[in-house]
Design a protein around this motif. Structure first.
Motif, mmCIF file in Angstrom:
data_model
loop_
_atom_site.group_PDB
_atom_site.id
_atom_site.type_symbol
_atom_site.label_atom_id
_atom_site.label_comp_id
_atom_site.label_asym_id
_atom_site.label_seq_id
_atom_site.Cartn_x
_atom_site.Cartn_y
_atom_site.Cartn_z
ATOM 1 N N HIS A 60 29.409 -19.924 69.348
ATOM 2 C CA HIS A 60 29.064 -19.671 67.942
ATOM 3 C C HIS A 60 27.718 -20.317 67.664
ATOM 4 C CE1 HIS A 60 33.511 -19.377 67.897
ATOM 5 N NE2 HIS A 60 33.457 -20.537 68.520
ATOM 6 N N VAL A 61 26.814 -19.563 67.047
ATOM 7 C CA VAL A 61 25.497 -20.124 66.752
ATOM 8 C C VAL A 61 25.120 -19.830 65.296
ATOM 9 C CG1 VAL A 61 24.737 -19.664 69.132
ATOM 10 C CG2 VAL A 61 24.061 -18.082 67.350
ATOM 11 N N LEU A 86 17.534 -14.568 70.621
ATOM 12 C CA LEU A 86 18.564 -15.244 71.424
ATOM 13 C C LEU A 86 18.350 -14.979 72.912
ATOM 14 C CD1 LEU A 86 21.756 -14.385 69.323
ATOM 15 C CD2 LEU A 86 20.444 -16.502 69.303
ATOM 16 N N LEU A 90 23.352 -15.208 76.188
ATOM 17 C CA LEU A 90 24.265 -15.178 75.032
ATOM 18 C C LEU A 90 24.604 -13.744 74.660
ATOM 19 C CD1 LEU A 90 23.166 -17.761 72.317
ATOM 20 C CD2 LEU A 90 25.165 -17.751 73.775
ATOM 21 N N THR A 112 28.778 -15.052 66.519
ATOM 22 C CA THR A 112 29.891 -15.549 67.329
ATOM 23 C C THR A 112 30.329 -14.498 68.338
ATOM 24 O OG1 THR A 112 32.170 -16.378 67.234
ATOM 25 C CG2 THR A 112 31.575 -14.806 65.551
ATOM 26 N N TRP A 221 17.337 -20.971 66.354
ATOM 27 C CA TRP A 221 18.798 -20.981 66.323
ATOM 28 C C TRP A 221 19.308 -22.224 67.042
ATOM 29 C CZ3 TRP A 221 21.653 -20.995 70.867
ATOM 30 C CH2 TRP A 221 20.905 -20.782 72.045
ATOM 31 N N ARG A 222 20.587 -22.538 66.769
ATOM 32 C CA ARG A 222 21.253 -23.585 67.542
ATOM 33 C C ARG A 222 22.736 -23.268 67.603
ATOM 34 N NH1 ARG A 222 24.539 -26.544 64.334
ATOM 35 N NH2 ARG A 222 23.819 -27.488 62.387
ATOM 36 N N GLU A 223 23.424 -23.858 68.599
ATOM 37 C CA GLU A 223 24.882 -23.690 68.648
ATOM 38 C C GLU A 223 25.497 -24.439 67.486
ATOM 39 O OE1 GLU A 223 27.671 -23.966 71.986
ATOM 40 O OE2 GLU A 223 25.930 -23.783 73.290
#
Ligand code: URA
Length: 241
Positions: A60-61, A86, A90, A112, A221-223
């Motif tokens: 999930h990010v 991304l 992913l 996600t 973005w990040r997790e």
């Protein structure tokens, strides 16, 4: 599950996974396995070329969507999408957006691999609150706040009670926070237009208890952290997988 499927969940294609396995580079629980079809535990420890990998069933990010980008993973007309920001690994895992932001709208998009979680987060049944920051034309006032609280009637639906918090109001332009639990097409823009204040800019800051990380610039973005993920699963009454 099949060994090649487990390895591909790390972000390798199925054929890359098969090659890695048959060349003897993959160790499961400290044993080299060369059969891509071998049956292994979902949570088995994996070592590839001496590196230990951690297979998570779901990823999930959060991503900070810029304006001019579609909330989709591909577009047949070649428009830019959030997926462009991304890594391939992913995307191969089948990550997708939770709901949509309009092309010109910026801010928080959660993505996600867990389709059921995504479904619940956008389902009206779970009434997940989203917070938007809007700059609008004209001077917002208490009448607008009451209209949002009461619900606004449109041809196709009546909005559920929503929050409107005025942050600044001037003759030309106002800034406000909008809290909605629904996600109808152009909903926030339509609600603000209906009370006489067309939107100039719209930015999503928060979905449920997940706030857009202020360290993420547009396109970054990040997790989600373990704590953020846990909160989403508790909210949607699901067991974390
Ligand atoms: N409301 C809108 O009008 N647009 C969005 O993208 C999200 C909410």
């Amino acid at each position: 599950m099949r060994l090649d499927k487990l390895v591909s969940m790390l972000g390798f294609t199925r054929s890359e996974a098969k090659k890695l396995i048959s060349s003897g580079r993959v160790k499961i629980e400290d044993n080299v396995l060369r059969d891509p079809g071998a049956n292994v535990k979902d949570d088995a420890s994996i070592e590839i070329g001496g590196e230990i990998y951690n297979v998570k069933k779901h990823i999930h990010v959060m991503i900070h969507k810029p304006s001019g980008v579609l909330t989709a993973t591909e577009d047949h007309k070649g428009a830019r999408t959030v997926a462009d920001f991304l890594p391939e690994a992913l995307l191969r895992r089948g990550i997708g957006p939770v709901g949509r932001l309009d092309k010109d709208v910026t801010g928080l998009v959660i993505m996600t691999t867990d389709g059921q979680l995504a479904h619940r987060l956008i389902s009206p049944k779970w009434e997940v609150t989203k917070r938007y920051r809007a700059t609008v034309e004209g001077k917002l006032d208490e009448k607008c706040v009451s209209a949002f609280q009461t619900g606004i009637q449109f041809k196709d639906f009546t909005s559920k009670p929503a929050g409107l918090e005025i942050l600044s109001a001037n003759e030309n332009e106002s800034v406000c926070l909008v809290y909605v639990t629904e996600g109808k097409f152009h909903q926030v823009k339509r609600m603000l237009q209906a009370v006489g204040h067309p939107v100039i800019t719209l930015h999503r800051e928060k979905i449920a208890m997940i706030e857009l990380d202020e360290n993420l610039s547009e396109g970054e973005w990040r997790e989600l952290t373990d704590d953020e993920v846990k909160k989403l699963y508790i909210l949607t009454e699901m067991n974390e997988k």
